[in-house]
Design a protein around this motif. Structure first.
Motif, PDB file in Angstrom:
ATOM      1  N   THR A   1     -14.352 -15.391 -33.141  1.00 55.61           N
ATOM      2  CA  THR A   1     -14.168 -14.135 -32.924  1.00 55.61           C
ATOM      3  C   THR A   1     -15.079 -12.971 -33.976  1.00 55.61           C
ATOM      4  OG1 THR A   1     -11.810 -14.134 -32.676  1.00 55.61           O
ATOM      5  CG2 THR A   1     -13.112 -11.531 -32.733  1.00 55.61           C
ATOM      6  N   LEU A   2     -15.065 -13.379 -34.827  1.00 57.44           N
ATOM      7  CA  LEU A   2     -16.151 -12.795 -35.895  1.00 57.44           C
ATOM      8  C   LEU A   2     -17.723 -13.267 -35.790  1.00 57.44           C
ATOM      9  CD1 LEU A   2     -13.198 -12.286 -38.928  1.00 57.44           C
ATOM     10  CD2 LEU A   2     -14.407 -10.222 -36.991  1.00 57.44           C
ATOM     11  N   THR A   3     -18.863 -12.791 -36.751  1.00 54.05           N
ATOM     12  CA  THR A   3     -20.350 -13.047 -36.522  1.00 54.05           C
ATOM     13  C   THR A   3     -19.626 -13.608 -38.816  1.00 54.05           C
ATOM     14  OG1 THR A   3     -21.024 -10.764 -37.914  1.00 54.05           O
ATOM     15  CG2 THR A   3     -21.068 -11.352 -35.295  1.00 54.05           C
ATOM     16  N   PRO A   4     -20.743 -14.083 -38.997  1.00 57.65           N
ATOM     17  CA  PRO A   4     -20.772 -15.049 -39.789  1.00 57.65           C
ATOM     18  C   PRO A   4     -20.979 -14.105 -40.938  1.00 57.65           C
ATOM     19  CG  PRO A   4     -22.884 -16.218 -37.840  1.00 57.65           C
ATOM     20  CD  PRO A   4     -21.733 -14.777 -37.747  1.00 57.65           C
ATOM     21  N   ASP A   5     -21.978 -12.757 -40.530  1.00 57.29           N
ATOM     22  CA  ASP A   5     -21.970 -12.019 -41.936  1.00 57.29           C
ATOM     23  C   ASP A   5     -20.857 -11.112 -41.588  1.00 57.29           C
ATOM     24  OD1 ASP A   5     -24.589 -11.984 -41.762  1.00 57.29           O
ATOM     25  OD2 ASP A   5     -24.754 -10.236 -40.575  1.00 57.29           O
ATOM     26  N   GLN A   6     -19.660 -11.197 -40.447  1.00 56.45           N
ATOM     27  CA  GLN A   6     -18.505 -10.189 -40.886  1.00 56.45           C
ATOM     28  C   GLN A   6     -17.844 -11.312 -41.305  1.00 56.45           C
ATOM     29  OE1 GLN A   6     -17.851  -9.652 -36.378  1.00 56.45           O
ATOM     30  NE2 GLN A   6     -17.523  -7.812 -37.241  1.00 56.45           N
ATOM     31  N   LEU A   7     -17.866 -12.820 -41.853  1.00 53.84           N
ATOM     32  CA  LEU A   7     -16.778 -13.478 -42.093  1.00 53.84           C
ATOM     33  C   LEU A   7     -17.584 -13.206 -43.576  1.00 53.84           C
ATOM     34  CD1 LEU A   7     -16.907 -16.752 -40.234  1.00 53.84           C
ATOM     35  CD2 LEU A   7     -15.131 -15.300 -40.740  1.00 53.84           C
ATOM     36  N   SER A   8     -18.281 -13.277 -44.215  1.00 55.87           N
ATOM     37  CA  SER A   8     -18.653 -12.933 -45.672  1.00 55.87           C
ATOM     38  C   SER A   8     -18.658 -11.791 -45.780  1.00 55.87           C
ATOM     39  CB  SER A   8     -20.434 -13.672 -45.897  1.00 55.87           C
ATOM     40  OG  SER A   8     -20.608 -12.647 -45.085  1.00 55.87           O
ATOM     41  N   GLN A   9     -18.785 -10.503 -45.142  1.00 55.59           N
ATOM     42  CA  GLN A   9     -17.728 -10.207 -45.350  1.00 55.59           C
ATOM     43  C   GLN A   9     -16.551  -9.574 -45.816  1.00 55.59           C
ATOM     44  OE1 GLN A   9     -18.845  -6.938 -42.656  1.00 55.59           O
ATOM     45  NE2 GLN A   9     -20.965  -7.858 -42.992  1.00 55.59           N
TER      46      GLN A   9
ATOM     47  N   LEU B   1     -13.299 -22.159 -44.636  1.00 54.75           N
ATOM     48  CA  LEU B   1     -12.264 -22.294 -45.497  1.00 54.75           C
ATOM     49  C   LEU B   1     -11.754 -20.791 -46.112  1.00 54.75           C
ATOM     50  CD1 LEU B   1      -9.982 -24.369 -44.835  1.00 54.75           C
ATOM     51  CD2 LEU B   1     -10.598 -25.341 -46.102  1.00 54.75           C
ATOM     52  N   ALA B   2     -12.553 -20.580 -47.027  1.00 58.99           N
ATOM     53  CA  ALA B   2     -12.786 -20.391 -48.579  1.00 58.99           C
ATOM     54  C   ALA B   2     -11.788 -18.821 -47.951  1.00 58.99           C
ATOM     55  CB  ALA B   2     -13.542 -20.202 -49.104  1.00 58.99           C
ATOM     56  N   THR B   3     -13.129 -18.153 -46.142  1.00 58.76           N
ATOM     57  CA  THR B   3     -12.776 -17.147 -45.472  1.00 58.76           C
ATOM     58  C   THR B   3     -10.947 -16.768 -45.426  1.00 58.76           C
ATOM     59  OG1 THR B   3     -14.961 -16.674 -45.405  1.00 58.76           O
ATOM     60  CG2 THR B   3     -13.080 -14.989 -44.243  1.00 58.76           C
TER      61      THR B   3
END
Lengths: 156, 156
Positions: free
Chosen positions: B130-138, A13-15
């Motif tokens: 569509t994105l990986t967890p890594d990409q989400l945090s990036q 959600l934050a993202t």
DNA sequence: CCAGATGACTTGAAGCGTCAACTAATGCCG
DNA sequence: CGGCATTAGTTGACGCTTCAAGTCATCTGG
């Protein structure tokens, strides 16, 4: 709300909220700067830029619409206004009368050249120079993946 | 064009174009789905969502405008329409007559609850999944950095 | 305690984007 | 060839956003 919906967890959600906020605010920043310094919207800028970098400084409407990420209808209205301002010209293609080819005029080119430095500086200030080279390449991949999902064609 | 402008190199430009395209297209996708399935724009959805998650299902206008990333004027128009549709109510705050407090009605809440699953599914489909967890945090870090540049206040 | 400044919205007009309908040129197929 | 479907673009109306101006309410300095 206890159905089978996969809600977003806190991180997701934050993202998403951050991306949504970005989507809402960045266009405003770009439009504001361009409008103030050059009397152009970002979309108009893209149209002129798309023409200026094309062979013969010309391009057919549908092409241009795709390049500027807008509908053909929107482009048609915008090009009409740009034509009235003397920045572009339109004429049907020789070989196919359905096609309209838009061409940037000298006046339009001058406006574009005058607008470019400020626009690039703004893009740098808010995006490019705010991120590390690593982040830039991450962003490129991310944006392209999402775009591919939205619009399966168009490799860019 | 040989002045002191720091133009974008090829990678920077490609990244920027991808982000720009994203900025143009994502809103369209979200608006389209919400409009079709629930008769709401994304902005209206955010307004209702912002109200529903606030104490007393109420919030003052400026607050809400910030939350939904829009101008106060825009919010005022939108809330007026939502009020006419029976989804929100407005009244001046007790302690300060300048402040307007908007409250979501039961009808509005129902519309929101009905709209939420489809909206979340769309966000998942085009972005989150569509994105990986890594990409989400990036992406989260990237978006927040750019946002911080645009709007130095507002930690979110 | 009151006059001007500030704050919190609201409103109206103007401009832009979208949607659906329309025009015109070309391709296709019998 | 001839007619119908398709492609490319334009147009007009409508709705939404923005911008500037206006309305109250509250604060503040004299």
């Amino acid at each position: 709300m206890e159905d089978g919906v996969r809600w977003l967890d806190q991180d997701e959600l934050a993202t998403w909220m951050a991306l949504a906020a970005l989507m809402f605010k960045l266009p405003g920043v770009l439009d504001y700067q361009l409008q103030r310094d050059s009397g152009l919207t970002h979309f108009e800028y893209l149209v002129l830029a798309g023409l200026s970098e094309s062979p013969g400084r010309s391009r057919r409407m549908s092409d241009l619409a795709g390049f500027a990420n807008g509908s053909l209808s929107r482009l048609s209205h915008v090009v009409k206004r740009l034509e009235q301002r003397g920045f572009v010209e339109r004429r049907p293609a020789d070989d196919d009368g359905r096609i309209t080819v838009a061409t940037i005029t000298d006046a339009g080119y001058e406006v574009l050249v005058a607008a470019a430095p400020g626009h690039v500086a703004t893009v740098r200030e808010y995006v490019i120079d705010t991120l590390t080279p690593d982040q830039l390449s991450q962003l490129k991949v991310i944006a392209e993946q999402v775009l591919a999902k939205i619009d399966p064609s168009k490799p860019c």
